[in-house]
Design a protein around this motif. Sequence first.
Motif, PDB file in Angstrom:
ATOM      1  N   PHE A  23      43.705  70.155  -2.683  1.00  0.00           N
ATOM      2  CA  PHE A  23      44.535  68.976  -2.960  1.00  0.00           C
ATOM      3  C   PHE A  23      45.559  68.766  -1.849  1.00  0.00           C
ATOM      4  N   SER A  24      46.148  69.855  -1.379  1.00  0.00           N
ATOM      5  CA  SER A  24      47.118  69.779  -0.289  1.00  0.00           C
ATOM      6  C   SER A  24      46.485  69.186   0.970  1.00  0.00           C
ATOM      7  N   LEU A  25      45.267  69.633   1.273  1.00  0.00           N
ATOM      8  CA  LEU A  25      44.567  69.102   2.448  1.00  0.00           C
ATOM      9  C   LEU A  25      44.269  67.616   2.279  1.00  0.00           C
ATOM     10  N   ARG A  26      43.914  67.224   1.054  1.00  0.00           N
ATOM     11  CA  ARG A  26      43.639  65.808   0.803  1.00  0.00           C
ATOM     12  C   ARG A  26      44.889  64.966   1.013  1.00  0.00           C
ATOM     13  N   LEU A  27      46.010  65.427   0.484  1.00  0.00           N
ATOM     14  CA  LEU A  27      47.263  64.685   0.638  1.00  0.00           C
ATOM     15  C   LEU A  27      47.663  64.571   2.109  1.00  0.00           C
ATOM     16  N   LYS A  28      47.479  65.651   2.846  1.00  0.00           N
ATOM     17  CA  LYS A  28      47.830  65.647   4.269  1.00  0.00           C
ATOM     18  C   LYS A  28      46.958  64.665   5.036  1.00  0.00           C
ATOM     19  N   SER A  29      45.674  64.573   4.668  1.00  0.00           N
ATOM     20  CA  SER A  29      44.778  63.656   5.367  1.00  0.00           C
ATOM     21  C   SER A  29      45.121  62.195   5.072  1.00  0.00           C
ATOM     22  N   ILE A  30      45.697  61.943   3.897  1.00  0.00           N
ATOM     23  CA  ILE A  30      46.041  60.570   3.513  1.00  0.00           C
ATOM     24  C   ILE A  30      47.412  60.172   4.050  1.00  0.00           C
ATOM     25  N   PHE A  31      48.399  61.051   3.847  1.00  0.00           N
ATOM     26  CA  PHE A  31      49.787  60.696   4.135  1.00  0.00           C
ATOM     27  C   PHE A  31      50.358  61.329   5.403  1.00  0.00           C
ATOM     28  N   GLY A  32      49.769  62.431   5.869  1.00  0.00           N
ATOM     29  CA  GLY A  32      50.431  63.190   6.921  1.00  0.00           C
ATOM     30  C   GLY A  32      51.540  63.992   6.268  1.00  0.00           C
ATOM     31  N   LEU A  33      52.747  63.432   6.248  1.00  0.00           N
ATOM     32  CA  LEU A  33      53.855  64.043   5.511  1.00  0.00           C
ATOM     33  C   LEU A  33      53.742  63.669   4.044  1.00  0.00           C
ATOM     34  N   TYR A  34      53.935  64.611   3.157  1.00  0.00           N
ATOM     35  CA  TYR A  34      53.941  64.294   1.734  1.00  0.00           C
ATOM     36  C   TYR A  34      54.894  65.241   1.028  1.00  0.00           C
ATOM     37  N   ASP A  35      55.432  64.757  -0.078  1.00  0.00           N
ATOM     38  CA  ASP A  35      56.328  65.597  -0.867  1.00  0.00           C
ATOM     39  C   ASP A  35      55.492  66.610  -1.639  1.00  0.00           C
ATOM     40  N   ASN A  36      56.128  67.730  -2.000  1.00  0.00           N
ATOM     41  CA  ASN A  36      55.385  68.757  -2.735  1.00  0.00           C
ATOM     42  C   ASN A  36      54.840  68.183  -4.037  1.00  0.00           C
ATOM     43  N   PHE A  37      53.668  68.651  -4.449  1.00  0.00           N
ATOM     44  CA  PHE A  37      53.076  68.111  -5.662  1.00  0.00           C
ATOM     45  C   PHE A  37      53.460  68.954  -6.870  1.00  0.00           C
TER      46      PHE A  37
END
Length: 274
Positions: free
Chosen positions: A155-169
Amino acid sequence: MKNKKFLYTTGQFAKLNGINKRTLHYYDEIGLFSPEFKEENGYRYYTCFQTVQLELILTLRKIGLSIEEITRYHESPSGTFSELISEKKSLIDKSIKDLLNTKEFLEQKSNKLSLSLMAKHGKIEFVTLPHEKILLSQPITGAYDDSDFSVAGDFSLRLKSIFGLYDNFGSRISTEQILKGSYHSYDSFFAYGRHDVEIYDTVRPAGSYLRTFCIGGWDKLKEVYDMLCSFAAKNNLTLYGYAYEEGLNEMFLKNKDEYITMITVGCRPSNASA
């Protein structure tokens, strides 16, 4: 030469445009940008109309073009240079987007820090929240075993690929499980979407929510959920949807007893239709 009051010496023109006059001397020496008038006695004067030309040169320098590249353009404009400018414009657009993303990321962190400073264990309050885009991980067990950590990594990798920077989930758990007392039967990890990105899996609807805080380890969550259910029953409220758990102070955590979890769950009057 008449109307000298409309002309500027090198020093005056440099001050007008916020640059060092040595820069103007250098541009003149290499033939890139010279004064409009040069008198026999050596005096040189720029006109106000030359400001536009100078601004273009300074802008091209700011976006990374070398003096040699600008000089070549000045001597012989070409399609190649136009392509180069288009490329630089694209880079600027990306930089702007990256900066806006960074600003939003820092605002999220700042908001969470502010909430953590006001948090009190078990305190319950009503909040009205807007419609929110939500991204979800694959289902989890809630045991936070190897399987769940694998889901978290993906999930972390997915968020990084979409947003680059993202807040903790965070994690979410259905109100059905909460009302049964199954406080560890989590549904999935979640993260908030962004207004400028149309990728999301579901939405958290706008409306009334209850918000509370758990200070301490995960073993304290049952106590807080019990208080939340009692509060809802006492105030003739029905909990619905999911409870969203978010850590607020991971960056400043010294030990697990100081960990702050914010819990947000939808509520409505018990006599209201679903």
